[in-house]
Motif scaffolding. Structure first.
Motif, mmCIF file in Angstrom:
data_model
loop_
_atom_site.group_PDB
_atom_site.id
_atom_site.type_symbol
_atom_site.label_atom_id
_atom_site.label_comp_id
_atom_site.label_asym_id
_atom_site.label_seq_id
_atom_site.Cartn_x
_atom_site.Cartn_y
_atom_site.Cartn_z
ATOM 1 N N LEU A 60 0.837 -1.208 0.000
ATOM 2 C CA LEU A 60 0.000 0.000 0.000
ATOM 3 C C LEU A 60 0.868 1.254 0.000
ATOM 4 C CD1 LEU A 60 -2.867 -0.750 2.547
ATOM 5 C CD2 LEU A 60 -3.114 -0.257 0.123
ATOM 6 N N ARG A 61 1.874 1.266 0.861
ATOM 7 C CA ARG A 61 2.707 2.451 1.028
ATOM 8 C C ARG A 61 3.592 2.724 -0.184
ATOM 9 N NH1 ARG A 61 7.299 1.804 3.431
ATOM 10 N NH2 ARG A 61 6.544 0.145 4.788
ATOM 11 N N THR A 62 4.063 1.687 -0.862
ATOM 12 C CA THR A 62 5.047 1.873 -1.932
ATOM 13 C C THR A 62 4.496 1.737 -3.339
ATOM 14 O OG1 THR A 62 5.699 -0.462 -1.859
ATOM 15 C CG2 THR A 62 6.937 1.073 -0.470
ATOM 16 N N SER A 63 3.298 1.193 -3.509
ATOM 17 C CA SER A 63 2.826 0.891 -4.863
ATOM 18 C C SER A 63 1.516 1.542 -5.267
ATOM 19 C CB SER A 63 2.668 -0.625 -5.032
ATOM 20 O OG SER A 63 3.898 -1.271 -4.796
ATOM 21 N N VAL A 64 0.694 1.923 -4.323
ATOM 22 C CA VAL A 64 -0.626 2.456 -4.649
ATOM 23 C C VAL A 64 -0.537 3.961 -4.873
ATOM 24 C CG1 VAL A 64 -2.987 2.774 -3.823
ATOM 25 C CG2 VAL A 64 -1.791 0.642 -3.365
ATOM 26 N N ILE A 65 -1.150 4.408 -5.960
ATOM 27 C CA ILE A 65 -1.166 5.831 -6.292
ATOM 28 C C ILE A 65 -2.604 6.240 -6.589
ATOM 29 C CG2 ILE A 65 -0.694 5.442 -8.731
ATOM 30 C CD1 ILE A 65 1.045 7.978 -8.660
ATOM 31 N N GLN A 66 -2.983 7.427 -6.146
ATOM 32 C CA GLN A 66 -4.344 7.906 -6.386
ATOM 33 C C GLN A 66 -4.458 8.490 -7.787
ATOM 34 O OE1 GLN A 66 -4.817 10.521 -2.915
ATOM 35 N NE2 GLN A 66 -6.718 9.423 -2.548
ATOM 36 N N ASP A 82 6.582 9.961 -0.802
ATOM 37 C CA ASP A 82 7.383 8.750 -0.616
ATOM 38 C C ASP A 82 7.387 7.843 -1.848
ATOM 39 O OD1 ASP A 82 4.703 8.284 -0.097
ATOM 40 O OD2 ASP A 82 5.085 6.751 1.410
ATOM 41 N N LEU A 83 6.536 8.120 -2.832
ATOM 42 C CA LEU A 83 6.561 7.352 -4.080
ATOM 43 C C LEU A 83 7.500 7.954 -5.113
ATOM 44 C CD1 LEU A 83 2.800 6.516 -4.689
ATOM 45 C CD2 LEU A 83 4.596 4.975 -3.947
ATOM 46 N N LEU A 84 7.760 9.244 -4.995
ATOM 47 C CA LEU A 84 8.607 9.918 -5.975
ATOM 48 C C LEU A 84 10.070 9.554 -5.741
ATOM 49 C CD1 LEU A 84 6.937 13.435 -5.936
ATOM 50 C CD2 LEU A 84 6.569 11.591 -7.559
ATOM 51 N N GLN A 85 10.736 9.185 -6.822
ATOM 52 C CA GLN A 85 12.146 8.813 -6.746
ATOM 53 C C GLN A 85 12.890 9.509 -7.870
ATOM 54 O OE1 GLN A 85 12.310 4.571 -7.062
ATOM 55 N NE2 GLN A 85 11.165 4.240 -5.189
ATOM 56 N N ASP A 86 14.183 9.722 -7.656
ATOM 57 C CA ASP A 86 14.999 10.272 -8.722
ATOM 58 C C ASP A 86 15.109 9.235 -9.829
ATOM 59 O OD1 ASP A 86 15.448 12.653 -7.448
ATOM 60 O OD2 ASP A 86 17.266 11.955 -6.457
ATOM 61 N N ASN A 87 14.955 9.690 -11.050
ATOM 62 C CA ASN A 87 15.003 8.800 -12.189
ATOM 63 C C ASN A 87 16.378 8.861 -12.826
ATOM 64 O OD1 ASN A 87 14.277 7.062 -14.160
ATOM 65 N ND2 ASN A 87 12.964 8.480 -15.272
ATOM 66 N N THR A 88 17.007 7.721 -12.999
ATOM 67 C CA THR A 88 18.293 7.656 -13.658
ATOM 68 C C THR A 88 18.039 7.399 -15.139
ATOM 69 O OG1 THR A 88 19.220 6.681 -11.670
ATOM 70 C CG2 THR A 88 20.513 6.481 -13.688
ATOM 71 N N PRO A 89 18.520 8.290 -16.024
ATOM 72 C CA PRO A 89 18.255 8.098 -17.452
ATOM 73 C C PRO A 89 18.943 6.836 -17.980
ATOM 74 C CG PRO A 89 19.713 9.967 -17.095
ATOM 75 C CD PRO A 89 19.303 9.472 -15.747
ATOM 76 N N TYR A 90 18.301 6.215 -18.928
ATOM 77 C CA TYR A 90 18.836 5.012 -19.551
ATOM 78 C C TYR A 90 19.842 5.410 -20.619
ATOM 79 C CZ TYR A 90 19.119 0.847 -22.397
ATOM 80 O OH TYR A 90 19.579 -0.235 -23.096
ATOM 81 N N LEU A 91 20.979 4.728 -20.637
ATOM 82 C CA LEU A 91 21.993 4.952 -21.664
ATOM 83 C C LEU A 91 22.288 3.638 -22.371
ATOM 84 C CD1 LEU A 91 24.492 7.123 -19.567
ATOM 85 C CD2 LEU A 91 22.835 7.936 -21.240
ATOM 86 N N ASP A 92 22.253 3.659 -23.715
ATOM 87 C CA ASP A 92 22.582 2.447 -24.464
ATOM 88 C C ASP A 92 24.035 2.037 -24.247
ATOM 89 O OD1 ASP A 92 20.158 1.787 -25.631
ATOM 90 O OD2 ASP A 92 20.439 3.237 -27.251
ATOM 91 N N LYS A 93 24.903 3.033 -24.249
ATOM 92 C CA LYS A 93 26.346 2.768 -24.066
ATOM 93 C C LYS A 93 26.808 3.554 -22.844
ATOM 94 C CE LYS A 93 27.115 2.036 -28.945
ATOM 95 N NZ LYS A 93 27.842 2.457 -30.138
ATOM 96 N N PRO A 94 26.955 2.882 -21.720
ATOM 97 C CA PRO A 94 27.383 3.590 -20.520
ATOM 98 C C PRO A 94 28.777 4.191 -20.723
ATOM 99 C CG PRO A 94 26.721 1.335 -19.995
ATOM 100 C CD PRO A 94 26.703 1.474 -21.476
#
Length: 97
Positions: A60-66, A82-94
């Motif tokens: 409930l605390r980590t997965s449910v969103i209104q 508490d649901l918002l997290q920093d997003n790390t961008p995806y890179l094809d070639k690190p």
């Protein structure tokens, strides 16, 4: 048991804030589940039920969103902090450091 019962209700109030139908439905379900297992004597079964209740609280605390319908084809999501997290961008070639 009482501590987990109270924690579930606090989580319910936070997760379903301003949604009276969901608040009432969750309240009834929590109370019903605890009431139906009130006379349980087996320590093994009690521990299993406590684990399930604890897992439900985490989900409930980590997965449910209104979400709120704002029109016939639009829904607005209302995330909790508490649901918002920093997003790390995806890179094809690190890149190498």
């Amino acid at each position: 048991v009482l501590k987990l019962f109270k924690l579930l209700h606090r989580t319910r109030q936070e997760v379903f804030k301003n949604d009276t139908k969901a608040l009432e439905a969750a309240r009834q379900k929590i109370n019903e589940e605890f009431r139906s297992n009130r006379d349980e004597k087996s320590e093994e079964k009690i521990n299993e039920l406590l684990k399930i209740a604890s897992d439900v609280e985490v989900i409930l605390r980590t997965s449910v969103i209104q979400a709120v319908h704002t029109g016939s084809d639009k829904i607005v999501l209302i995330p909790r902090k508490d649901l918002l997290q920093d997003n790390t961008p995806y890179l094809d070639k690190p890149t190498k450091k």
